[in-house]
Design a protein around this motif. Structure first.
Motif: not given
Length: 482
Positions: A267-292
């Motif tokens: 959660e804390r990391v996700r909040d940092l990402v969304l603060a820097a990039h509000p266009e990103a989406v937190g949580g799972a869902g349909r994707v075409q590829a993964w970066a892990v």
């Protein structure tokens, strides 16, 4: 596309021409190319050709013959030409031509330090083993004849006594060993002299994307795009210890042009990402590829998300902490090869990965991989059944079938914490958005964009990885503009 060939491939291409008696013509073309390259270098560095002093350290074979014929041509231009016979003998016809043109043989103990340029022509492409330099590297411009003497033309491996060249003039085709390993650093600026081997050359040993190639591979904007058809990337990155890794991975992906990023992180990391990039989406869902993998450390939830992404059947780029998780998954499941997957280790990580897969066998050390990155990246791709992007000064991208791309666009400032996370994001975006290209081509494209961004960012001086995303965006825009 810039092709490169092993020394064996080039010698095989020469063979039919030599059988036809064209050996003297091939040597004449090589020598003329070397002569012109040395003359250009003198003009550039000394402002003149006539009245300069050029020396050469020459071996007994054709490599030394090329240099002696080139020295003869330079002597006719008014250059003082000196030759050091490394083994007390040289190509007879070339030595005769050198003498007729007014060249002189060095006396024992003569220093080469006062020459304006020194041609290194002791050994050519057929050398392998331990090289002992017959003379210390002079304090002068060094121009290597075909390859720096003692360099392995196939792998780029070189011992400590191989001279560093300012310029390498190579004949017939670019050699693989000049673009990877220590060869890249020792070769200096590389000039290729065409001696007529083209029709006889096979498929190249390695390739390098050039700007036109990169532009063709880059997904072109389409009027019917929406955020889902443009590509959705799932990112598993970051942990309590390394929260910034997720921010940088997402930044790289967005700058490369992906339509949406879904972030799986604490959660804390996700909040940092969304603060820097509000266009990103937190949580799972349909994707075409993964970066892990970037920064997931030992976070158990992140490793479960990693395993889920590996089992998705989608293209995946696996980096950093994820590499160990991938190896454990391979051992546990016995999963077969998956060419849609790209592993992105640096030399130390690849050594650890191959060690975990060795099954009690001999595994390489980091130093082994740094000395022969082409060999180990190609072997790892075959062993793992995936594409391998081996990070380094020259990035080696190898597919399981032996296809290899080498990209050298980078800048030394890219050696900074988090730079690899940005590369993971770029490659993940390309896997999600591009269609029709092989993963090894997209890996090479990601390395091209990342390296170009490193150079763009360096225009403002030293930087941290947090400043790379803007440069990535500019690198992509330059490719799109052509």
């Amino acid at each position: 596309m810039r092709p490169a060939y092993t020394g064996s491939q080039v010698r095989a291409a020469e063979a039919p021409l030599l059988e036809e008696g064209q050996g003297p013509a091939l040597m004449a073309r090589a020598a003329r190319g070397l002569e012109l390259a040395v003359a250009r270098d003198l003009k550039s560095t000394r402002g003149r050709v006539h009245g300069t002093h050029v020396a050469a350290v020459v071996g007994k074979g054709n490599n030394g013959g090329d240099a002696l014929f080139a020295l003869a041509g330079l002597a006719r231009r008014g250059v003082r030409a000196t030759a050091v016979l490394a083994h007390g003998a040289a190509h007879p016809a070339a030595l005769e031509a050198f003498g007729r043109a007014g060249g002189r043989l060095a006396e024992p103990g003569d220093s080469l330090d006062h020459a304006d340029a020194v041609i290194d022509a002791v050994l050519g492409t057929g050398f392998s083993g331990v090289f002992r330099a017959p003379h210390p590297r002079p304090d002068a411009r060094v121009i290597a004849c075909d390859v720096p003497s003692g360099l392995n033309a196939d792998t780029g491996a070189a011992g400590p006594e191989v001279w560093r060249a300012d310029v390498t003039v190579t004949f017939g085709a670019l050699k693989s060993g000049l673009v990877v390993g220590r060869g890249r650093e020792l070769a200096g600026e590389v000039e290729v002299v065409d001696i007529g081997l083209g029709p006889h050359l096979p498929d190249p040993d390695v390739r390098s994307l050039e700007p036109d190639d990169a532009a063709r591979l880059l997904p072109a904007p389409r009027p019917d795009w929406h955020k889902y058809s443009r590509g959705v990337l799932g990112v598993v990155a970051g942990s309590r210890e390394y929260p910034g890794a997720a921010v940088l991975t997402v930044a790289g992906a967005l700058a490369a042009g992906v339509g949406m990023v879904r972030v799986l992180a604490p959660e804390r990391v996700r909040d940092l990402v969304l603060a820097a990039h509000p266009e990103a989406v937190g949580g799972a869902g349909r994707v075409q590829a993964w970066a892990v993998g970037p920064g997931i450390a030992d976070d158990a939830d992140q490793h479960r998300a990693l395993q889920s992404s590996l089992a998705s059947g989608l293209p995946v780029v696996v980096d950093a902490s994820g590499l160990g998780g991938w190896a454990a998954d391979l051992e546990a499941s016995g999963a077969g090869p998956d060419e849609r997957m790209v592993l992105t280790p640096h030399a130390g990580e690849l050594a650890a990965l191959l060690g975990s897969l060795a099954g009690g066998g001999v595994a390489p050390e980091r130093e082994d991989i740094e000395a022969e990155p082409l060999r180990w990246a190609r072997g790892a791709a075959r062993r793992c059944g995936t594409t391998v992007l081996l990070k380094g000064a020259a990035t080696v991208c190898a597919a399981p079938d032996g296809t290899v791309f080498v990209q050298s666009q980078g800048h030394p400032y890219l050696a900074t914490a988090g730079s690899g996370d940005t590369l993971t994001g770029i490659l993940g975006a390309l896997l999600a958005t591009a269609s029709g290209a092989r993963p090894v081509e997209l890996a090479a494209l990601a390395a091209f964009v990342h390296g170009s961004a490193g150079r763009i960012a360096a225009e403002g001086g030293p930087y941290g990885a947090g400043q790379l995303a803007g440069a990535v965006r500019e690198a992509v825009a330059r490719l799109q503009r052509g």
